[in-house]
Scaffold this motif. Structure first.
Motif, PDB file in Angstrom:
ATOM      1  N   PRO A   1     -46.998  22.719  -5.773  1.00  0.00           N
ATOM      2  CA  PRO A   1     -45.537  22.739  -5.584  1.00  0.00           C
ATOM      3  C   PRO A   1     -44.899  21.377  -5.828  1.00  0.00           C
ATOM      4  N   GLU A   2     -43.619  21.380  -6.131  1.00  0.00           N
ATOM      5  CA  GLU A   2     -42.903  20.134  -6.376  1.00  0.00           C
ATOM      6  C   GLU A   2     -43.005  19.209  -5.171  1.00  0.00           C
ATOM      7  N   GLY A   3     -43.287  17.956  -5.456  1.00  0.00           N
ATOM      8  CA  GLY A   3     -43.392  16.950  -4.411  1.00  0.00           C
ATOM      9  C   GLY A   3     -44.766  16.831  -3.782  1.00  0.00           C
ATOM     10  N   THR A   4     -45.745  17.609  -4.263  1.00  0.00           N
ATOM     11  CA  THR A   4     -47.077  17.608  -3.643  1.00  0.00           C
ATOM     12  C   THR A   4     -48.169  17.071  -4.564  1.00  0.00           C
ATOM     13  N   ALA A   5     -47.801  16.471  -5.674  1.00  0.00           N
ATOM     14  CA  ALA A   5     -48.813  16.019  -6.637  1.00  0.00           C
ATOM     15  C   ALA A   5     -49.746  14.972  -6.037  1.00  0.00           C
ATOM     16  N   GLU A   6     -49.228  14.109  -5.158  1.00  0.00           N
ATOM     17  CA  GLU A   6     -50.085  13.087  -4.562  1.00  0.00           C
ATOM     18  C   GLU A   6     -51.222  13.729  -3.783  1.00  0.00           C
ATOM     19  N   GLN A   7     -50.926  14.718  -2.974  1.00  0.00           N
ATOM     20  CA  GLN A   7     -51.972  15.391  -2.203  1.00  0.00           C
ATOM     21  C   GLN A   7     -52.941  16.117  -3.133  1.00  0.00           C
ATOM     22  N   PHE A   8     -52.398  16.706  -4.185  1.00  0.00           N
ATOM     23  CA  PHE A   8     -53.211  17.407  -5.186  1.00  0.00           C
ATOM     24  C   PHE A   8     -54.252  16.462  -5.787  1.00  0.00           C
ATOM     25  N   ILE A   9     -53.822  15.236  -6.085  1.00  0.00           N
ATOM     26  CA  ILE A   9     -54.718  14.231  -6.661  1.00  0.00           C
ATOM     27  C   ILE A   9     -55.690  13.711  -5.613  1.00  0.00           C
ATOM     28  N   THR A  10     -55.179  13.373  -4.448  1.00  0.00           N
ATOM     29  CA  THR A  10     -56.003  12.808  -3.379  1.00  0.00           C
ATOM     30  C   THR A  10     -57.105  13.784  -2.949  1.00  0.00           C
ATOM     31  N   ASP A  11     -56.804  15.074  -2.964  1.00  0.00           N
ATOM     32  CA  ASP A  11     -57.772  16.094  -2.569  1.00  0.00           C
ATOM     33  C   ASP A  11     -58.810  16.377  -3.655  1.00  0.00           C
ATOM     34  N   GLY A  12     -58.623  15.796  -4.837  1.00  0.00           N
ATOM     35  CA  GLY A  12     -59.538  16.093  -5.935  1.00  0.00           C
ATOM     36  C   GLY A  12     -59.368  17.492  -6.487  1.00  0.00           C
ATOM     37  N   ALA A  13     -58.174  18.055  -6.301  1.00  0.00           N
ATOM     38  CA  ALA A  13     -57.909  19.410  -6.790  1.00  0.00           C
ATOM     39  C   ALA A  13     -57.809  19.468  -8.305  1.00  0.00           C
ATOM     40  N   ASN A  14     -57.752  18.301  -8.963  1.00  0.00           N
ATOM     41  CA  ASN A  14     -57.556  18.219 -10.407  1.00  0.00           C
ATOM     42  C   ASN A  14     -58.845  17.960 -11.175  1.00  0.00           C
ATOM     43  N   THR A  15     -60.000  18.088 -10.523  1.00  0.00           N
ATOM     44  CA  THR A  15     -61.256  17.781 -11.196  1.00  0.00           C
ATOM     45  C   THR A  15     -62.327  18.775 -10.771  1.00  0.00           C
ATOM     46  N   TYR A  16     -63.549  18.548 -11.207  1.00  0.00           N
ATOM     47  CA  TYR A  16     -64.652  19.464 -10.928  1.00  0.00           C
ATOM     48  C   TYR A  16     -64.868  19.608  -9.423  1.00  0.00           C
ATOM     49  N   GLY A  17     -65.016  20.850  -8.982  1.00  0.00           N
ATOM     50  CA  GLY A  17     -65.155  21.134  -7.569  1.00  0.00           C
ATOM     51  C   GLY A  17     -63.839  21.350  -6.865  1.00  0.00           C
ATOM     52  N   GLY A  18     -62.722  21.111  -7.598  1.00  0.00           N
ATOM     53  CA  GLY A  18     -61.405  21.283  -7.011  1.00  0.00           C
ATOM     54  C   GLY A  18     -60.746  22.577  -7.451  1.00  0.00           C
ATOM     55  N   LYS A  19     -59.435  22.599  -7.358  1.00  0.00           N
ATOM     56  CA  LYS A  19     -58.669  23.815  -7.630  1.00  0.00           C
ATOM     57  C   LYS A  19     -58.663  24.175  -9.111  1.00  0.00           C
ATOM     58  N   VAL A  20     -58.381  23.201  -9.971  1.00  0.00           N
ATOM     59  CA  VAL A  20     -58.310  23.436 -11.417  1.00  0.00           C
ATOM     60  C   VAL A  20     -58.707  22.146 -12.128  1.00  0.00           C
ATOM     61  N   VAL A  21     -59.640  22.229 -13.049  1.00  0.00           N
ATOM     62  CA  VAL A  21     -60.108  21.045 -13.769  1.00  0.00           C
ATOM     63  C   VAL A  21     -59.092  20.709 -14.860  1.00  0.00           C
ATOM     64  N   THR A  22     -58.477  19.549 -14.747  1.00  0.00           N
ATOM     65  CA  THR A  22     -57.478  19.132 -15.725  1.00  0.00           C
ATOM     66  C   THR A  22     -58.082  18.122 -16.682  1.00  0.00           C
ATOM     67  N   ASN A  23     -57.924  18.408 -17.961  1.00  0.00           N
ATOM     68  CA  ASN A  23     -58.396  17.553 -19.048  1.00  0.00           C
ATOM     69  C   ASN A  23     -59.886  17.220 -18.940  1.00  0.00           C
ATOM     70  N   PRO A  24     -60.738  18.245 -19.001  1.00  0.00           N
ATOM     71  CA  PRO A  24     -62.174  17.970 -19.009  1.00  0.00           C
ATOM     72  C   PRO A  24     -62.596  17.152 -20.225  1.00  0.00           C
ATOM     73  N   SER A  25     -61.796  17.176 -21.275  1.00  0.00           N
ATOM     74  CA  SER A  25     -62.092  16.399 -22.485  1.00  0.00           C
ATOM     75  C   SER A  25     -61.893  14.897 -22.290  1.00  0.00           C
ATOM     76  N   GLY A  26     -61.197  14.517 -21.217  1.00  0.00           N
ATOM     77  CA  GLY A  26     -60.749  13.135 -21.044  1.00  0.00           C
ATOM     78  C   GLY A  26     -59.282  12.972 -21.357  1.00  0.00           C
ATOM     79  N   GLY A  27     -58.699  14.016 -21.993  1.00  0.00           N
ATOM     80  CA  GLY A  27     -57.263  13.996 -22.257  1.00  0.00           C
ATOM     81  C   GLY A  27     -56.849  12.950 -23.270  1.00  0.00           C
ATOM     82  N   LEU A  28     -55.559  12.831 -23.441  1.00  0.00           N
ATOM     83  CA  LEU A  28     -55.022  11.846 -24.372  1.00  0.00           C
ATOM     84  C   LEU A  28     -55.350  10.430 -23.930  1.00  0.00           C
TER      85      LEU A  28
END
Length: 394
Positions: free
Chosen positions: A311-338
């Protein structure tokens, strides 16, 4: 129009620094050959082709595709800033979905110069003059900072002020990108960086430091799409489908709401994602892996919210919780991204497509995300255009 379009072949080459790559013709031709080999098709089976690039003369697409064959098919050249590769894919998918053709190819390539992006036509009004004018009204201009860094750094600064987000939060995104890229042989930067090293690199604008900005890169990628009937008739692997796809451009909110966050395409991304979810009948909670447009760490953070991953305004918690990587909610940019894989403008969207097709096939090796059934792609170009694509198992 039917949305049941299959991605039957993908290919890309390892990205390289400017001056260390082959010519765009060689890079593009190799990506096309890789996609054809992956599909198990001859170029004679391709009925239309779309070639994406930003920095090049007219008909560069023909120069690349003529290496594959001289078959007389329509070849369209596409330039939509950083969303060029996905724009080419959008058109190829649309040609198949509409029934105009059964099989189409999209290729993106870029041979870039060192340094910050600039215009090749300084003698005329720039296409982003309106965007740049509003940016000048909303924040202080830094003549030493690249213009793109001022756009996205300014948006990051606005978000940080609104939600009290510290600079280390943005830096964690870059550190995560390096961890993911370490497992990608196609990425340009595969060495790990700590949050402290990222924060200590030279500041560009707002919370953005050098290691939080994607580098100019050379490279190429390609994809082949076709109808289910074509795939069956030719014995192709049609296991990956484009379930939904949407393309947006700026609306009045980009300029009227006087927000740097809106100016760099937040609403374009939100609207495209919403259209995709509605069309496919899925939500962000159904996505296991995302390749999103992390040209700057600020844009990755903002895009988490624009795509509805948090949700809007919650990106910090999303990152801090590791929700953006392996073992988290959704893996973002497994390629390494831009940030770490690199950003050859015309190739980026098709490189994202390639990574997600590999993920859905289960062939991503050490980058593989477990049990992928839905994968989302976000590719943004200032000026503006945004393409969001949902892939799934057929």
């Amino acid at each position: 129009m039917s949305m049941d379009v299959r991605v039957v072949g993908v290919g890309m080459i390892p990205f390289a620094k400017p001056g260390a790559s082959e010519s765009y013709v060689e890079m593009g031709a190799k990506a096309v050959a890789a996609a054809l080999a992956d599909a198990g098709l001859s170029y004679t089976a391709i009925q239309q082709a779309y070639a994406g690039y930003v920095y090049g003369d007219s008909t560069c697409g023909q120069a690349v595709l003529y290496r594959a064959g001289l078959t007389g098919i329509p070849i369209f050249n596409v330039n939509n800033n950083c969303s060029t590769g996905s724009s080419a894919l959008f058109l190829a998918r649309q040609a198949v979905a509409s029934g105009q053709v059964e099989c189409a190819l999209a290729v993106g390539f870029e041979e870039m110069r060192p340094g910050a992006l600039g215009s090749n036509f300084p003698d005329r009004v720039g296409p982003m003059a309106r965007h740049a004018g509003l940016m000048g009204e909303l924040q202080t201009h830094d003549p030493k900072a690249p213009r793109a860094a001022q756009f996205f750094g300014g948006a990051g600064a606005e978000y940080a002020e609104k939600y009290g987000t510290g600079p280390e939060v943005f830096a964690k995104i870059a550190a995560k990108a390096r961890v993911h890229a370490a497992n990608n042989p196609f990425a340009i930067f595969r060495n790990l960086l700590s949050v402290e090293e990222i924060l200590a690199s030279p500041r560009q604008y707002g919370p953005m430091t050098r290691y939080q900005c994607c580098p100019p890169t050379c490279g190429a990628a390609a994809a082949i799409v076709c109808s289910p009937a074509f795939a069956a008739r030719h014995g192709l692997d049609g296991s990956v489908a484009i379930k939904a796809q949407a393309m947006t451009s700026d609306t009045a909110s980009t300029f009227e709401e006087r927000s740097m966050i809106k100016l760099i395409g937040y609403d374009m991304a939100r609207d495209a994602a919403s259209a995709v979810y509605q069309s496919a009948g899925v939500g962000p909670e159904d996505i296991q892996v995302v390749e999103l447009h992390d040209c700057f760490t600020a844009n990755e953070l903002l895009t988490y919210e624009a795509l509805g991953l948090t949700p809007e305004g919650t990106a910090e918690q999303f990152i801090t919780d590791g929700a953006n990587t392996y073992g988290g909610k959704v893996v973002t940019n497994p390629s390494g991204g831009l940030l770490s894989k690199g950003h050859p403008l015309g190739a980026t969207g098709l490189a994202q497509c390639t990574e997600l097709v590999w993920q859905l096939r289960g062939t991503a090796g050490s980058r593989q995300v477990p049990d992928v059934t839905h994968a989302l792609q976000h590719n943004l170009g200032l000026g503006g255009a945004c393409v969001v694509t949902l892939y799934g198992r057929a």
